[in-house]
Design a protein around this motif. Structure first.
Motif, mmCIF file in Angstrom:
data_model
loop_
_atom_site.group_PDB
_atom_site.id
_atom_site.type_symbol
_atom_site.label_atom_id
_atom_site.label_comp_id
_atom_site.label_asym_id
_atom_site.label_seq_id
_atom_site.Cartn_x
_atom_site.Cartn_y
_atom_site.Cartn_z
ATOM 1 N N TYR A 299 -54.785 78.765 -0.522
ATOM 2 C CA TYR A 299 -53.573 79.534 -0.207
ATOM 3 C C TYR A 299 -53.692 80.967 -0.720
ATOM 4 O O TYR A 299 -54.113 81.204 -1.859
ATOM 5 C CB TYR A 299 -52.347 78.872 -0.832
ATOM 6 C CG TYR A 299 -51.910 77.608 -0.129
ATOM 7 C CD1 TYR A 299 -50.975 77.645 0.902
ATOM 8 C CD2 TYR A 299 -52.433 76.369 -0.500
ATOM 9 C CE1 TYR A 299 -50.574 76.480 1.549
ATOM 10 C CE2 TYR A 299 -52.040 75.198 0.138
ATOM 11 C CZ TYR A 299 -51.113 75.261 1.165
ATOM 12 O OH TYR A 299 -50.716 74.104 1.799
ATOM 13 N N ASP A 323 -48.613 82.231 -1.740
ATOM 14 C CA ASP A 323 -47.934 81.804 -0.516
ATOM 15 C C ASP A 323 -46.959 80.677 -0.893
ATOM 16 O O ASP A 323 -47.370 79.652 -1.457
ATOM 17 C CB ASP A 323 -48.991 81.298 0.469
ATOM 18 C CG ASP A 323 -48.420 80.891 1.827
ATOM 19 O OD1 ASP A 323 -47.251 80.478 1.890
ATOM 20 O OD2 ASP A 323 -49.164 80.974 2.825
ATOM 21 N N LEU A 409 -49.011 77.414 16.723
ATOM 22 C CA LEU A 409 -50.412 77.553 16.313
ATOM 23 C C LEU A 409 -51.354 77.079 17.408
ATOM 24 O O LEU A 409 -52.445 77.638 17.588
ATOM 25 C CB LEU A 409 -50.644 76.781 15.012
ATOM 26 C CG LEU A 409 -50.062 77.437 13.761
ATOM 27 C CD1 LEU A 409 -50.113 76.499 12.585
ATOM 28 C CD2 LEU A 409 -50.789 78.741 13.442
ATOM 29 N N LEU A 429 -47.989 83.761 15.489
ATOM 30 C CA LEU A 429 -48.415 83.653 14.091
ATOM 31 C C LEU A 429 -47.351 84.186 13.137
ATOM 32 O O LEU A 429 -47.051 83.579 12.110
ATOM 33 C CB LEU A 429 -49.722 84.411 13.890
ATOM 34 C CG LEU A 429 -50.969 83.820 14.564
ATOM 35 C CD1 LEU A 429 -52.130 84.801 14.495
ATOM 36 C CD2 LEU A 429 -51.356 82.495 13.908
ATOM 37 N N ARG A 433 -45.213 82.759 9.787
ATOM 38 C CA ARG A 433 -45.394 83.399 8.483
ATOM 39 C C ARG A 433 -44.116 84.101 8.006
ATOM 40 O O ARG A 433 -43.898 84.254 6.807
ATOM 41 C CB ARG A 433 -46.533 84.405 8.561
ATOM 42 C CG ARG A 433 -47.892 83.781 8.787
ATOM 43 C CD ARG A 433 -48.955 84.835 9.093
ATOM 44 N NE ARG A 433 -49.148 85.766 7.994
ATOM 45 C CZ ARG A 433 -49.938 85.572 6.943
ATOM 46 N NH1 ARG A 433 -50.607 84.423 6.839
ATOM 47 N NH2 ARG A 433 -50.061 86.488 5.994
ATOM 48 N N LYS A 458 -57.231 79.414 9.157
ATOM 49 C CA LYS A 458 -56.618 79.422 7.830
ATOM 50 C C LYS A 458 -55.153 79.054 7.918
ATOM 51 O O LYS A 458 -54.639 78.269 7.108
ATOM 52 C CB LYS A 458 -56.753 80.813 7.195
ATOM 53 C CG LYS A 458 -58.086 81.109 6.555
ATOM 54 C CD LYS A 458 -58.090 82.487 5.907
ATOM 55 C CE LYS A 458 -57.106 82.585 4.770
ATOM 56 N NZ LYS A 458 -57.194 83.890 4.064
ATOM 57 N N GLU A 459 -54.482 79.623 8.897
ATOM 58 C CA GLU A 459 -53.043 79.387 9.018
ATOM 59 C C GLU A 459 -52.738 77.926 9.302
ATOM 60 O O GLU A 459 -51.740 77.381 8.816
ATOM 61 C CB GLU A 459 -52.458 80.285 10.108
ATOM 62 C CG GLU A 459 -50.949 80.389 10.090
ATOM 63 C CD GLU A 459 -50.407 81.065 8.835
ATOM 64 O OE1 GLU A 459 -49.242 80.779 8.488
ATOM 65 O OE2 GLU A 459 -51.128 81.868 8.204
ATOM 66 N N ARG A 460 -53.591 77.275 10.069
ATOM 67 C CA ARG A 460 -53.383 75.849 10.327
ATOM 68 C C ARG A 460 -53.458 75.055 9.027
ATOM 69 O O ARG A 460 -52.676 74.132 8.807
ATOM 70 C CB ARG A 460 -54.411 75.325 11.336
ATOM 71 C CG ARG A 460 -54.149 75.742 12.769
ATOM 72 C CD ARG A 460 -55.100 75.055 13.738
ATOM 73 N NE ARG A 460 -54.834 73.629 13.874
ATOM 74 C CZ ARG A 460 -53.990 73.088 14.758
ATOM 75 N NH1 ARG A 460 -53.307 73.857 15.589
ATOM 76 N NH2 ARG A 460 -53.817 71.788 14.807
ATOM 77 N N HIS A 462 -52.790 76.162 5.989
ATOM 78 C CA HIS A 462 -51.667 76.498 5.119
ATOM 79 C C HIS A 462 -50.344 75.971 5.671
ATOM 80 O O HIS A 462 -49.532 75.422 4.930
ATOM 81 C CB HIS A 462 -51.571 78.015 4.950
ATOM 82 C CG HIS A 462 -52.797 78.620 4.348
ATOM 83 N ND1 HIS A 462 -53.056 79.977 4.369
ATOM 84 C CD2 HIS A 462 -53.857 78.062 3.710
ATOM 85 C CE1 HIS A 462 -54.204 80.223 3.771
ATOM 86 N NE2 HIS A 462 -54.717 79.078 3.363
ATOM 87 N N GLU A 463 -50.122 76.150 6.957
ATOM 88 C CA GLU A 463 -48.860 75.753 7.581
ATOM 89 C C GLU A 463 -48.765 74.250 7.801
ATOM 90 O O GLU A 463 -47.701 73.657 7.647
ATOM 91 C CB GLU A 463 -48.691 76.483 8.917
ATOM 92 C CG GLU A 463 -47.494 76.059 9.752
ATOM 93 C CD GLU A 463 -46.158 76.485 9.178
ATOM 94 O OE1 GLU A 463 -45.127 75.938 9.606
ATOM 95 O OE2 GLU A 463 -46.141 77.366 8.282
#
Length: 559
Positions: A299, A323, A409, A429, A433, A458-460, A462-463
């Motif tokens: 994160y 985050d 996503l 995105l 965020r 990365k976002e996948r 984290h989210e």
């Protein structure tokens, strides 16, 4: 002796009766439904469709089936000595109970749907046709859902869409492409027979069908189909990003504007023990399922930079300026879990307990308990503190399986892979965020395809952390062979030490940490050493019992 005598008398009696009266074995049950007369009315159809939904109640290792996959990924480990552990170590085989269970469970669900579609046609003329189409559409959706997972796990699988006779039971595997063609065709055919939102929570809707199309198409690199389905759902404006990320995974999530579908549980009928598996000993849990240090370090800081680049990161206070989704997803040392400050360092023999408005010092069970979290961390997502203390072992809290955040996503990734790097990608995105409870910095325009690809990946993580996607993501991206092998690590936890890494690990473009630069890396707990064979482990083995009973099947390579 009694059994032998009974069989000796009974078998000739049956043979004699059948010879005298050919209808003897054709008698239908008088006190329960029969497959020969079932679907006599609308109520029986509703009951049959409900029976398919019941296949969603599956707990192969004590937690919901769709979440269990992530404990064979780099995001989780199962302390129980179950066959799930073998996947992380690359030791699964054709007798593995965990992998075998999904085959039989999903095909039982598929068989229920095949029965409905084979037996229920006449009801369309005997009831409201729109209701008939909706009910059968829900069942067909669930069959497509089961097949989507079967192909991701096993590759080529038998595609069976009708009831088979004994003579037809020797069925070979259909290609994965053919099964996915069927899945997407079914979903596109039924989606307009379903309402965008259901009158009853937990039912399949058009929104759910579009979400699954976007997921399945993405998993199979059908980028245009994935993006189109996601955009159709987004444009419908039936769902909105929930400002409360953490609350979306509690009881309150039943009313979330973002949730598209949740599995429904009911006390006295179907409950689960997720709190028991996730929570600490002091919170009456068993700490069975736990995340690694690796997931903590992926994160970013609140400035949008990874911890090895951000000036906001302090190795001695590693959870500050991070985050917010880190603390919403995981229980980290120093944070509150139910009525206690959670701390796992061996020197922390005392901790704080909250009693109303008071805070008092009490012995800390987590510091030295043999079955406390081995990694020093726990999962927070999917659990509501309202489960404490009476429902820790049996809760009817519903669990989310489709939500708008995933669809956004999916859309962003599909558009990136199509190299269509327009404003809609950034909007998708940044909608995630920028939610009120997260407020991570917006992704600025002008990125290359490769840069955006890494941002999406990365976002996948984290989210969507601990939502059942990581296992499939690292396999479809073909990076599991790079990410999985090696030690599965927990925090620094030796007596007399501070409990923290001496510096930030190196974080790659996809957010994966590397600890080669850490001076005290040898003080990190090593839970197990994992392995991954790229020539075998991207697919599960076909169960041995299936190969023996259906000789038309073939095994996956290197099993």
């Amino acid at each position: 002796m009694k059994k032998i005598i009974i069989y000796t008398i009974l078998i000739p009696a049956l043979l004699f009766s059948s010879a005298c009266n050919e209808e003897f074995l054709e008698r239908l049950p008088l006190d329960s439904p029969s497959s020969e007369t079932y679907f006599a009315n609308e109520t029986e159809l509703e009951m049959a469709v409900t029976g398919v939904y019941n296949r969603l109640w599956y707990f192969p290792v004590g937690i919901a089936w769709f979440l269990s996959f992530d404990f064979a990924s780099d995001d989780g480990w199962d302390r129980n000595g179950s066959d799930l552990q073998a996947l992380g170590r690359g030791e699964q085989n054709a007798d593995n109970g965990y992998t075998n269970g999904f085959w039989s469970h999903f095909y039982r669900g598929i068989n229920r749907v095949n029965f409905i579609t084979s037996k229920g046609d006449h009801l369309r003329q005997e009831m409201d046709p729109a209701k008939y189409d909706r009910l059968v559409g829900e069942a067909r959706f669930l069959r497509a859902y089961f097949y989507a997972y079967l192909t991701e796990l096993y590759g080529d699988v038998p595609l069976v869409t009708t009831n088979l006779s004994l003579e037809e039971s020797q069925t070979p595997r259909s290609s994965k492409e053919a099964v996915i063609d069927f899945v997407l065709s079914e979903l596109n055919e039924i989606k307009d027979q379903l309402p965008m939102n259901a009158a009853e929570k937990g039912r399949v809707t058009k929104g759910v069908a579009l979400a699954l199309i976007s997921r399945v198409a993405l998993w199979n690199e059908r980028w245009q189909e994935s993006a189109a389905a996601a955009k159709e759902l987004m444009d419908a404006n039936a769902y909105q990003i929930d400002p409360d990320y953490e609350g979306m995974f509690t009881f309150a999530g039943d009313n979330s504007s973002e949730v598209i579908m949740r599995i429904q549980y009911l006390r006295g009928v179907a409950t689960h023990n997720m709190p028991r598996n996730f929570w600490s000993r002091m919170a009456l849990g068993h700490s069975n399922k736990k995340p690694p240090q690796d997931m903590v370090d992926t994160y970013d800081c609140i400035d949008g930079l990874p911890i090895d680049e951000s000036p906001l990161f302090n190795p001695q206070s590693p959870f500050e300026n991070r985050d917010p989704r880190l603390n919403y997803t995981l229980v980290v040392p120093g944070s509150r879990l139910v009525n206690w400050i959670y701390e796992t360092h061996r020197d922390s023999t005392m901790t704080w307990e909250f009693r109303g408005n008071e805070k008092i010092r009490v012995p800390n069970i987590e510091a030295a308990h043999a079955y406390a979290s081995f990694t020093g961390y726990l999962y927070r997502k999917h659990i509501d503190v309202a489960n404490y203390p009476t429902d820790v072992g049996s809760t009817d809290q519903n669990l989310t399986i489709f939500r708008l955040g995933e669809v956004l996503l999916n859309y962003a990734e599909a558009k990136v892979e199509l190299n269509q790097l327009d404003e809609t990608v950034y909007n998708a995105l940044n909608a995630i965020r920028g939610r009120e409870s997260v407020q991570m910095p917006a992704i600025e325009g002008g990125k290359t395809q490769e840069e955006l690809r890494n941002i999406v990946r990365k976002e996948r993580r984290h989210e969507l952390g601990m939502e059942g996607f990581r296992y499939f993501d690292i396999r479809r991206w073909r990076v599991a062979e790079d990410i999985m092998p090696g030690p599965y690590r927990g925090r620094v936890n030796r007596y007399g030490g501070g409990g923290w890494l001496s510096e930030a690990p190196m974080i790659d473009e996809m957010g994966t940490p590397n600890y080669d630069n850490i001076s005290n890396a040898d003080e990190m707990v090593v839970v197990e050493t994992r392995a991954f064979n790229p020539e075998r482990d991207y697919l599960w083995p076909i169960p041995r019992i299936e190969l023996e009973t259906n000789t038309a099947l073939t095994q996956n390579p290197n099993y």
